[in-house]
Write an enzyme that holds these catalytic residues in place. Structure first.
Site, PDB file in Angstrom:
ATOM      1  N   GLY A 116      -5.943   5.754   1.829  1.00 36.96           N
ATOM      2  CA  GLY A 116      -5.687   7.188   1.895  1.00 36.96           C
ATOM      3  C   GLY A 116      -4.855   7.529   0.673  1.00 36.96           C
ATOM      4  N   HIS A 117      -5.454   8.162  -0.317  1.00 39.48           N
ATOM      5  CA  HIS A 117      -4.772   8.461  -1.578  1.00 39.48           C
ATOM      6  C   HIS A 117      -4.516   9.957  -1.659  1.00 39.48           C
ATOM      7  CE1 HIS A 117      -6.359   4.483  -3.507  1.00 39.48           C
ATOM      8  NE2 HIS A 117      -5.686   4.296  -2.395  1.00 39.48           N
ATOM      9  N   GLY A 124       0.813  -1.216   0.000  1.00 34.84           N
ATOM     10  CA  GLY A 124       0.000   0.000   0.000  1.00 34.84           C
ATOM     11  C   GLY A 124       0.842   1.258   0.000  1.00 34.84           C
ATOM     12  N   ASP A 125       0.168   2.396  -0.240  1.00 33.17           N
ATOM     13  CA  ASP A 125       0.797   3.726  -0.196  1.00 33.17           C
ATOM     14  C   ASP A 125       1.912   3.904  -1.216  1.00 33.17           C
ATOM     15  OD1 ASP A 125      -0.903   4.222   1.948  1.00 33.17           O
ATOM     16  OD2 ASP A 125       0.558   3.469   3.392  1.00 33.17           O
ATOM     17  N   GLY A 165       1.640   5.388  -3.971  1.00 31.71           N
ATOM     18  CA  GLY A 165       1.443   6.635  -4.725  1.00 31.71           C
ATOM     19  C   GLY A 165       0.380   6.464  -5.810  1.00 31.71           C
ATOM     20  N   LYS A 166      -0.562   5.563  -5.563  1.00 29.87           N
ATOM     21  CA  LYS A 166      -1.610   5.266  -6.563  1.00 29.87           C
ATOM     22  C   LYS A 166      -2.438   6.508  -6.895  1.00 29.87           C
ATOM     23  CE  LYS A 166      -3.091   2.133  -3.661  1.00 29.87           C
ATOM     24  NZ  LYS A 166      -1.998   2.077  -2.680  1.00 29.87           N
ATOM     25  N   GLY A 167      -2.820   7.249  -5.818  1.00 32.03           N
ATOM     26  CA  GLY A 167      -3.681   8.418  -6.019  1.00 32.03           C
ATOM     27  C   GLY A 167      -3.063   9.399  -7.000  1.00 32.03           C
ATOM     28  N   THR A 217      -4.057   7.886   6.280  1.00 29.77           N
ATOM     29  CA  THR A 217      -5.352   7.666   6.921  1.00 29.77           C
ATOM     30  C   THR A 217      -5.226   7.728   8.434  1.00 29.77           C
ATOM     31  OG1 THR A 217      -6.150   6.356   5.067  1.00 29.77           O
ATOM     32  CG2 THR A 217      -7.223   5.958   7.181  1.00 29.77           C
ATOM     33  N   THR A 218      -4.157   7.142   8.987  1.00 22.98           N
ATOM     34  CA  THR A 218      -4.063   7.016  10.439  1.00 22.98           C
ATOM     35  C   THR A 218      -2.938   7.860  11.044  1.00 22.98           C
ATOM     36  OG1 THR A 218      -2.589   5.131  10.178  1.00 22.98           O
ATOM     37  CG2 THR A 218      -4.946   4.642  10.390  1.00 22.98           C
ATOM     38  N   GLY A 219      -2.040   8.373  10.211  1.00 22.36           N
ATOM     39  CA  GLY A 219      -0.913   9.157  10.711  1.00 22.36           C
ATOM     40  C   GLY A 219       0.182   8.304  11.348  1.00 22.36           C
ATOM     41  N   SER A 257       8.259   8.860 -10.723  1.00 28.05           N
ATOM     42  CA  SER A 257       7.787  10.001  -9.946  1.00 28.05           C
ATOM     43  C   SER A 257       8.932  10.521  -9.087  1.00 28.05           C
ATOM     44  CB  SER A 257       6.600   9.555  -9.088  1.00 28.05           C
ATOM     45  OG  SER A 257       6.144  10.623  -8.299  1.00 28.05           O
ATOM     46  N   VAL A 258       9.147  11.835  -9.156  1.00 24.44           N
ATOM     47  CA  VAL A 258      10.322  12.431  -8.494  1.00 24.44           C
ATOM     48  C   VAL A 258       9.946  13.494  -7.460  1.00 24.44           C
ATOM     49  CG1 VAL A 258      11.903  11.908 -10.394  1.00 24.44           C
ATOM     50  CG2 VAL A 258      10.605  14.047 -10.448  1.00 24.44           C
ATOM     51  N   GLN A 298      -5.124  -0.194  -1.240  1.00 24.07           N
ATOM     52  CA  GLN A 298      -4.188  -1.060  -0.522  1.00 24.07           C
ATOM     53  C   GLN A 298      -3.092  -1.520  -1.497  1.00 24.07           C
ATOM     54  OE1 GLN A 298      -7.882  -1.784   0.252  1.00 24.07           O
ATOM     55  NE2 GLN A 298      -7.278  -0.043   1.472  1.00 24.07           N
TER      56      GLN A 298
HETATM   57  P1  GDP Z   1      -1.506   5.782  -2.165  1.00 23.27           P
HETATM   58  O1  GDP Z   1      -2.269   5.260  -0.987  1.00 23.27           O
HETATM   59  O2  GDP Z   1      -0.888   4.685  -2.962  1.00 23.27           O
HETATM   60  O3  GDP Z   1      -2.291   6.725  -3.027  1.00 23.27           O
HETATM   61  O4  GDP Z   1      -0.283   6.609  -1.550  1.00 23.27           O
HETATM   62  P2  GDP Z   1      -0.333   7.623  -0.275  1.00 23.27           P
HETATM   63  O5  GDP Z   1      -0.971   8.882  -0.690  1.00 23.27           O
HETATM   64  O6  GDP Z   1      -0.882   6.938   0.926  1.00 23.27           O
HETATM   65  O7  GDP Z   1       1.216   7.783   0.026  1.00 23.27           O
HETATM   66  C1  GDP Z   1       2.092   8.291  -0.908  1.00 23.27           C
HETATM   67  C2  GDP Z   1       2.783   9.523  -0.278  1.00 23.27           C
HETATM   68  O8  GDP Z   1       3.924   9.846  -1.023  1.00 23.27           O
HETATM   69  C3  GDP Z   1       1.912  10.768  -0.307  1.00 23.27           C
HETATM   70  O9  GDP Z   1       2.231  11.573   0.782  1.00 23.27           O
HETATM   71  C4  GDP Z   1       2.312  11.430  -1.608  1.00 23.27           C
HETATM   72  O10 GDP Z   1       2.089  12.839  -1.604  1.00 23.27           O
HETATM   73  C5  GDP Z   1       3.782  11.123  -1.650  1.00 23.27           C
HETATM   74  N1  GDP Z   1       4.384  10.944  -2.973  1.00 23.27           N
HETATM   75  C6  GDP Z   1       3.851  10.385  -4.101  1.00 23.27           C
HETATM   76  N2  GDP Z   1       4.780  10.319  -5.078  1.00 23.27           N
HETATM   77  C7  GDP Z   1       5.908  10.838  -4.563  1.00 23.27           C
HETATM   78  C8  GDP Z   1       7.237  11.033  -5.094  1.00 23.27           C
HETATM   79  O11 GDP Z   1       7.546  10.671  -6.210  1.00 23.27           O
HETATM   80  N3  GDP Z   1       8.149  11.600  -4.252  1.00 23.27           N
HETATM   81  C9  GDP Z   1       7.847  11.984  -2.981  1.00 23.27           C
HETATM   82  N4  GDP Z   1       8.801  12.524  -2.248  1.00 23.27           N
HETATM   83  N5  GDP Z   1       6.614  11.825  -2.455  1.00 23.27           N
HETATM   84  C10 GDP Z   1       5.666  11.245  -3.247  1.00 23.27           C
HETATM   85  P1  IMO Z   2      -3.871   2.674   0.492  1.00 20.07           P
HETATM   86  O1  IMO Z   2      -4.999   2.485  -0.500  1.00 20.07           O
HETATM   87  C1  IMO Z   2      -1.365   0.881   3.583  1.00 20.07           C
HETATM   88  C2  IMO Z   2      -3.234  -2.117   6.195  1.00 20.07           C
HETATM   89  C3  IMO Z   2      -3.427  -1.742   7.646  1.00 20.07           C
HETATM   90  C4  IMO Z   2      -3.329  -3.109   8.296  1.00 20.07           C
HETATM   91  C5  IMO Z   2      -4.010  -4.013   7.265  1.00 20.07           C
HETATM   92  C6  IMO Z   2      -5.475  -4.302   7.581  1.00 20.07           C
HETATM   93  O2  IMO Z   2      -3.752   4.035   1.026  1.00 20.07           O
HETATM   94  O3  IMO Z   2      -2.603   2.109  -0.062  1.00 20.07           O
HETATM   95  P2  IMO Z   2      -7.727  -2.884   7.453  1.00 20.07           P
HETATM   96  O4  IMO Z   2      -8.080  -1.567   8.047  1.00 20.07           O
HETATM   97  O5  IMO Z   2      -7.826  -2.934   5.970  1.00 20.07           O
HETATM   98  O6  IMO Z   2      -8.451  -4.032   8.103  1.00 20.07           O
HETATM   99  O7  IMO Z   2      -6.166  -3.094   7.837  1.00 20.07           O
HETATM  100  O8  IMO Z   2      -3.917  -3.344   6.035  1.00 20.07           O
HETATM  101  N1  IMO Z   2      -3.824  -1.152   5.228  1.00 20.07           N
HETATM  102  C7  IMO Z   2      -3.115  -0.292   4.492  1.00 20.07           C
HETATM  103  N2  IMO Z   2      -1.779  -0.039   4.473  1.00 20.07           N
HETATM  104  N3  IMO Z   2      -2.186   1.516   2.712  1.00 20.07           N
HETATM  105  C8  IMO Z   2      -3.515   1.253   2.691  1.00 20.07           C
HETATM  106  O9  IMO Z   2      -4.330   1.758   1.758  1.00 20.07           O
HETATM  107  C9  IMO Z   2      -4.036   0.340   3.637  1.00 20.07           C
HETATM  108  N4  IMO Z   2      -5.275  -0.126   3.915  1.00 20.07           N
HETATM  109  C10 IMO Z   2      -5.127  -1.052   4.877  1.00 20.07           C
HETATM  110  O10 IMO Z   2      -2.417  -0.875   8.089  1.00 20.07           O
HETATM  111  O11 IMO Z   2      -1.988  -3.512   8.368  1.00 20.07           O
HETATM  112 MG    MG Z   3      -2.333   5.460   1.088  1.00 17.88          MG
END
Ligand code: GDP
Ligand code: IMO
Ligand code: MG
Length: 426
Positions: free
Chosen positions: A39-40, A11-12, A14-16, A298-300, A409-410, A222
């Site tokens: 959290g995107h 997860g996280d 950078g999908k959003g 999402t959770t900090g 992505s940079v 995720q």
């Molecule tokens: P998602 O859940 O896959 O959409 O990703 P999140 O938004 O949870 O986490 C990605 C984090 O990395 C966010 O804070 C974005 O603003 C940041 N981000 C995305 N692409 C880049 C990148 O290329 N460089 C840096 N430094 N930050 C990025």
């Molecule tokens: P995005 O879309 C990162 C993780 C939680 C936990 C496990 C189960 O932003 O990438 P849940 O609440 O789904 O029952 O939690 O999955 N988790 C994520 N980790 N990015 C997410 O979403 C996540 N959504 C759930 O931290 O380990």
């Molecule tokens: Mg996320």
């Protein structure tokens, strides 16, 4: 055709950001699974938006955004998100649709999530506590409430029946604090916002669009390693996060899938519990967390950080049928003199690239290494402009993973994206 964007790690990735960039090429952007555990983050014009339920195409005018059948919706979160989108000033009312078959997260689902985690003690999943697990349990247990039920004259009765069942269940768990009266009042109030959105039969809506020659972008939430079937079970989420989940989540057939765009960070993170073979516990891990601002959208919570993991990526590329890759957060590595990647694992004293049944069985990963580029990437606007060590790193990754990297992505901003053969994103 339906193209897919999904995360290849935990997860996280950078999908959003990437969905927001590509959305303009599509008529419809659709979420197919997950819920407010996602959290995107989108950053443009100096502002930051974090979307949880709303698809990341919402800030592109003229694009339809569908919350699909496979998603679970908490109307309270949705209401808050829509307030932020409204504040941005772009009308969305006729562009945001909800599938009638999407399930509803009740306040008691969140209560159950909290109680279930408390009961697990040290073995807790590290859930986002958004009620995801209990809601999908009610879906597969055939007890759930769906968006389409909101129009049923028996809705209140259905709601109360399910709530009563939850209250009985809660008795088997340790007591946890939960303001049920307050949460229920907020939930009921937020339903009016959800009811104002246009409800559609998502499967017919998508199929009619496809018949009319329109293109659809499916937005994963995720990551593949959190998939209920093939992730690091039980430390996973409760939905199908893989490309196969697009079929069940939106009501499309496998042959309607086109490109599968897999996103990976240039390193790796995980939030919550569970195995993470290439996790770093040293100052490099701390550096990645600080430099990459690795705290949950999402959770900090602080995200666990480590090196990119080639066998893990090969596994999720295989499961998803990835046709092209996007590598994000490359800039986070700018200052490192050496960049590593897990290239093999030692399991039972032998080297392997195969993920064992339980990743805890990995004795240790074996690392490959590249020299860093030690350079800021701010004014670079093409792949060719990348410093030579970065070009080598990207080419080697393409070779190891056997899939082309189409975007790098940079930086977090919408424009901080280098597209192969096309330059900087706009
Ligand atoms: P998602 O859940 O896959 O959409 O990703 P999140 O938004 O949870 O986490 C990605 C984090 O990395 C966010 O804070 C974005 O603003 C940041 N981000 C995305 N692409 C880049 C990148 O290329 N460089 C840096 N430094 N930050 C990025
Ligand atoms: P995005 O879309 C990162 C993780 C939680 C936990 C496990 C189960 O932003 O990438 P849940 O609440 O789904 O029952 O939690 O999955 N988790 C994520 N980790 N990015 C997410 O979403 C996540 N959504 C759930 O931290 O380990
Ligand atoms: Mg996320």
């Amino acid at each position: 055709m339906v193209d897919i964007i999904l995360g290849l790690q935990w997860g996280d990735e950078g999908k959003g950001k990437i969905v927001d960039y590509l959305a303009g090429n599509y008529a419809i952007v659709a979420r197919f699974q997950g819920g407010p555990n996602a959290g995107h983050t989108l950053i443009f014009d100096g502002k930051k938006y974090v979307l949880h339920t709303v698809p990341s195409g919402i800030f592109r005018s003229g694009i339809i955004n569908l919350i699909g059948n496979g998603v679970v919706i908490d109307p309270i979160t949705l209401q808050k998100e829509l307030e932020a989108v409204r504040a941005h000033g772009m009308p969305f009312e006729d562009r945001l649709l909800v599938a009638k078959k999407a399930h509803l997260i009740l306040p008691t689902h969140r209560w159950l999530d909290k109680a279930s985690e408390a009961a697990k003690g040290k073995a807790k999943i590290g859930s986002t506590l958004k009620g995801i697990g209990p809601t999908y349990m009610d879906k597969t247990g055939r007890n759930g409430l769906r968006v389409g039920d909101l129009m049923d004259s028996n809705f209140d009765k259905k709601y109360n029946n399910l709530k009563d069942k939850h209250l009985q269940l809660l008795a088997i768990y340790p007591e946890v604090e939960f303001d049920i009266e307050g949460e229920e009042a907020r939930w009921m109030e937020s339903l009016s916002v959800l009811k104002q959105l246009k409800q559609v039969d998502g499967e017919y809506f998508i199929q009619n669009a496809l018949k009319a020659g329109q293109k659809v972008l499916a937005e994963g939430a995720q990551g593949s390693m959190l998939d209920i079937n093939f992730g690091t079970y039980p430390y996973v989420t409760s939905s199908n996060t893989l490309s196969s989940g697009v079929c069940s989540g939106l009501g499309i057939a496998p042959q309607q899938i086109g490109e599968v765009i897999g996103i990976t960070k240039a390193y790796c993170t995980r939030v919550g519990s569970g195995p993470f073979p290439s996790e770093l516990f040293d100052e490099t891990g701390e550096f990645l967390r600080k430099e990459g601002q690795e705290f949950g959208a999402t959770t900090g919570r602080p995200r666990r950080c480590g090196w990119i993991d080639i066998p893990q990526l090969k596994y999720t590329i295989m499961l998803n049928g990835v046709t092209q890759l996007v590598m994000t957060k490359v800039d986070v590595l700018n200052q490192l003199t050496e960049i590593k990647a897990a290239c093999q694992y030692q399991v039972d004293g032998k080297m392997t690239e195969a993920l064992p049944f339980d990743l805890e069985q990995i004795e240790h990963p074996v690392y490959c290494s590249w020299p860093g580029w030690n350079q800021d990437l701010k004014n670079i606007n093409s792949f060719d402009g990348f410093p030579a060590p970065l070009r080598t790193y990207i080419e080697d990754m393409e070779g190891l993973l056997d899939v082309p990297i189409k975007m790098v992505s940079v930086g977090p901003d919408r424009t901080e994206l280098i597209v192969k053969n096309a330059g900087v994103a706009v």
